[in-house]
Write a protein that holds these residues in place. Structure first.
Motif, PDB file in Angstrom:
ATOM      1  N   HIS A  96      33.971  40.472  31.742  1.00  0.00           N
ATOM      2  CA  HIS A  96      35.072  39.520  31.850  1.00  0.00           C
ATOM      3  C   HIS A  96      35.194  38.972  33.267  1.00  0.00           C
ATOM      4  O   HIS A  96      35.146  39.737  34.232  1.00  0.00           O
ATOM      5  N   PRO A  97      35.380  37.661  33.401  1.00  0.00           N
ATOM      6  CA  PRO A  97      35.589  37.095  34.736  1.00  0.00           C
ATOM      7  C   PRO A  97      36.937  37.544  35.300  1.00  0.00           C
ATOM      8  O   PRO A  97      37.863  37.851  34.546  1.00  0.00           O
ATOM      9  N   VAL A  98      37.023  37.597  36.614  1.00  0.00           N
ATOM     10  CA  VAL A  98      38.288  37.936  37.269  1.00  0.00           C
ATOM     11  C   VAL A  98      39.200  36.705  37.181  1.00  0.00           C
ATOM     12  O   VAL A  98      38.852  35.639  37.658  1.00  0.00           O
ATOM     13  N   THR A  99      40.335  36.893  36.512  1.00  0.00           N
ATOM     14  CA  THR A  99      41.309  35.811  36.373  1.00  0.00           C
ATOM     15  C   THR A  99      42.710  36.367  36.598  1.00  0.00           C
ATOM     16  O   THR A  99      42.943  37.564  36.415  1.00  0.00           O
ATOM     17  N   THR A 125      31.939  51.168  42.538  1.00  0.00           N
ATOM     18  CA  THR A 125      31.653  49.970  41.748  1.00  0.00           C
ATOM     19  C   THR A 125      32.531  49.934  40.502  1.00  0.00           C
ATOM     20  O   THR A 125      33.075  50.963  40.080  1.00  0.00           O
ATOM     21  N   ASP A 126      32.636  48.761  39.910  1.00  0.00           N
ATOM     22  CA  ASP A 126      33.405  48.636  38.668  1.00  0.00           C
ATOM     23  C   ASP A 126      32.804  49.504  37.561  1.00  0.00           C
ATOM     24  O   ASP A 126      33.529  50.090  36.762  1.00  0.00           O
ATOM     25  N   GLY A 127      31.477  49.596  37.535  1.00  0.00           N
ATOM     26  CA  GLY A 127      30.822  50.438  36.533  1.00  0.00           C
ATOM     27  C   GLY A 127      31.208  51.901  36.668  1.00  0.00           C
ATOM     28  O   GLY A 127      31.429  52.595  35.672  1.00  0.00           O
ATOM     29  N   GLY A 151      40.612  48.564  29.880  1.00  0.00           N
ATOM     30  CA  GLY A 151      40.034  49.251  31.036  1.00  0.00           C
ATOM     31  C   GLY A 151      39.495  48.281  32.067  1.00  0.00           C
ATOM     32  O   GLY A 151      39.737  48.427  33.263  1.00  0.00           O
ATOM     33  N   TRP A 152      38.759  47.265  31.608  1.00  0.00           N
ATOM     34  CA  TRP A 152      38.242  46.258  32.541  1.00  0.00           C
ATOM     35  C   TRP A 152      39.387  45.514  33.217  1.00  0.00           C
ATOM     36  O   TRP A 152      39.322  45.202  34.409  1.00  0.00           O
ATOM     37  N   ASN A 153      40.444  45.253  32.470  1.00  0.00           N
ATOM     38  CA  ASN A 153      41.606  44.575  33.060  1.00  0.00           C
ATOM     39  C   ASN A 153      42.281  45.453  34.114  1.00  0.00           C
ATOM     40  O   ASN A 153      42.680  44.960  35.177  1.00  0.00           O
TER      41      ASN A 153
END
Length: 143
Positions: free
Chosen positions: A49-52, A100-102, A130-132
């Motif tokens: 997901h792009p950062v928004t 890292t995000d991972g 989780g990504w959010n």
């Protein structure tokens, strides 16, 4: 006799918990939580997901809501003073740069061995949540 037995069991449980906590304690807060044999692989994982602003806001809602992140990491991301291994301080610029995000997603999916960090993705939140949350955590960014 009954109370002595209950007290003995209680002491055994307490010693077990304290012993595990001391044995599993990570002395270096910058030490990766991902096992060494898969660390390089997890470091390459990127968010789909792009950062928004919308995703950051969705992550903020999870952090303060169903993700229960605020309980240990506090409203300002510095972490609550807890016995044992302290929660991650998300305002630490060095930590933000190293992880890292991972790696963060791996912790959300697997918990953090040796700490009080439980599994979140798949129990309390979805992978997208989780990504959010990771996007929101990045906003603390070493203030």
């Amino acid at each position: 006799m009954f109370f002595l037995k209950i007290r003995s069991i209680g002491c055994a449980i307490l010693l077990s918990i304290c012993g595990q906590s001391a044995w599993a304690f990570h002395k270096d807060v910058y030490e990766p939580r991902v096992p060494n044999e898969i660390l390089a692989q997890e470091q390459q994982v990127k968010s789909p997901h792009p950062v928004t602003p919308e995703r950051i806001e969705a992550g903020r809602r999870v952090y303060f809501g169903v993700g229960f992140c605020v309980t240990c990491h506090s409203k300002d991301g510095t972490g609550v003073n807890l016995p044992g291994h302290p929660p991650r301080d998300f305002t630490d610029a060095k930590w933000q740069k190293l992880r890292t995000d991972g790696e963060l997603m791996w912790v959300l999916k697997n918990g953090s061995p040796g700490t009080g960090m439980p599994i979140r993705v798949g129990t309390d939140i979805t992978e997208e949540d989780g990504w959010n949350v990771i996007q929101f955590i990045r906003t603390f960014g070493g203030k």
